[in-house]
Design an enzyme around this catalytic site. Sequence first.
Site, mmCIF file in Angstrom:
data_model
loop_
_atom_site.group_PDB
_atom_site.id
_atom_site.type_symbol
_atom_site.label_atom_id
_atom_site.label_comp_id
_atom_site.label_asym_id
_atom_site.label_seq_id
_atom_site.Cartn_x
_atom_site.Cartn_y
_atom_site.Cartn_z
ATOM 1 N N ARG A 147 32.120 30.497 40.782
ATOM 2 C CA ARG A 147 32.138 30.147 42.194
ATOM 3 C C ARG A 147 30.950 29.256 42.514
ATOM 4 N NH1 ARG A 147 32.555 34.111 47.336
ATOM 5 N NH2 ARG A 147 30.741 35.042 46.392
ATOM 6 N N THR A 151 29.878 25.440 47.947
ATOM 7 C CA THR A 151 31.211 25.329 48.562
ATOM 8 C C THR A 151 31.965 26.663 48.520
ATOM 9 O OG1 THR A 151 32.287 24.791 46.478
ATOM 10 C CG2 THR A 151 31.375 22.941 47.750
ATOM 11 N N ASP A 195 31.004 46.164 38.696
ATOM 12 C CA ASP A 195 31.260 44.860 38.079
ATOM 13 C C ASP A 195 31.953 45.089 36.736
ATOM 14 O OD1 ASP A 195 30.816 42.499 36.352
ATOM 15 O OD2 ASP A 195 29.795 41.748 38.122
ATOM 16 N N ASP A 231 30.274 43.405 33.649
ATOM 17 C CA ASP A 231 29.033 44.073 33.234
ATOM 18 C C ASP A 231 29.332 45.407 32.573
ATOM 19 O OD1 ASP A 231 27.219 42.145 33.945
ATOM 20 O OD2 ASP A 231 26.927 42.931 35.976
HETATM 21 N N1 URA Z 1 34.616 41.690 40.342
HETATM 22 C C1 URA Z 1 34.210 42.865 39.809
HETATM 23 O O1 URA Z 1 33.929 42.942 38.622
HETATM 24 N N2 URA Z 1 34.131 43.947 40.602
HETATM 25 C C2 URA Z 1 34.444 43.916 41.914
HETATM 26 O O2 URA Z 1 34.362 44.946 42.587
HETATM 27 C C3 URA Z 1 34.864 42.680 42.455
HETATM 28 C C4 URA Z 1 34.930 41.583 41.657
#
Ligand code: URA
Length: 210
Positions: free
Chosen positions: A105, A109, A201, A204
Amino acid sequence: MHPALRVIDHPLLQHKLSVARSADTTTDNFRRLVREIAAMLAYEVTRDLPTERVSVTTPIAECKVPMIAGKKLCLVSILRAGNGMLDGMIELLPGARVGHIGLYRDPHTLQPVEYYFKLPEDIEEREVIVVDPMLATGNSATAALSRLKEEGVASLRLVCLLAAPEGLAALAAHHPDVPVTAAAVDSHLDEHGYIVPGLGDAGDRLFGTR
Ligand code: URA
């Protein structure tokens, strides 16, 4: 929501998803759970594939039995978290080709920018299953699906672990024709774009980067 959403409420899958959500689940267990859930989602997302009757000779007799017919499959992973779902899906779909789409991202923008794009040459002849564990804002999935349509892909479906209503609405606006298979639809996105309650995430947690 999305006109072609299927939420898979199988108890085994739901149990594994609940364990994966826990912040106490270790990286190795999280990875294994995502792989197992992805295999179950592969089973469900291919439920409507056409079959044809083919002659097979068993040790006892010749018979006509069903086998998958129609287009060949291609899995397309949205990097990087999509890769965590590939192994489980490939276990069930060993003949599938695999493509990768990398998007980030732009901080100014806020639009997705493509940094990697590699697909099989005959992609437009294949049934494409896009995998991304977290359908959050839906921006990456929307961009990936648009890009695949630009490449001439006519048959597309999207598989995710968790979907947020915001992501489903974005997909419904841009790609109402693409069926979505999810293990759960959560409550909402927080101010950082994370799914609530979600699982954190996914990248992660899969790769142990935090
Ligand atoms: N991407 C992720 O890994 N977790 C989220 O909660 C949203 C986007």
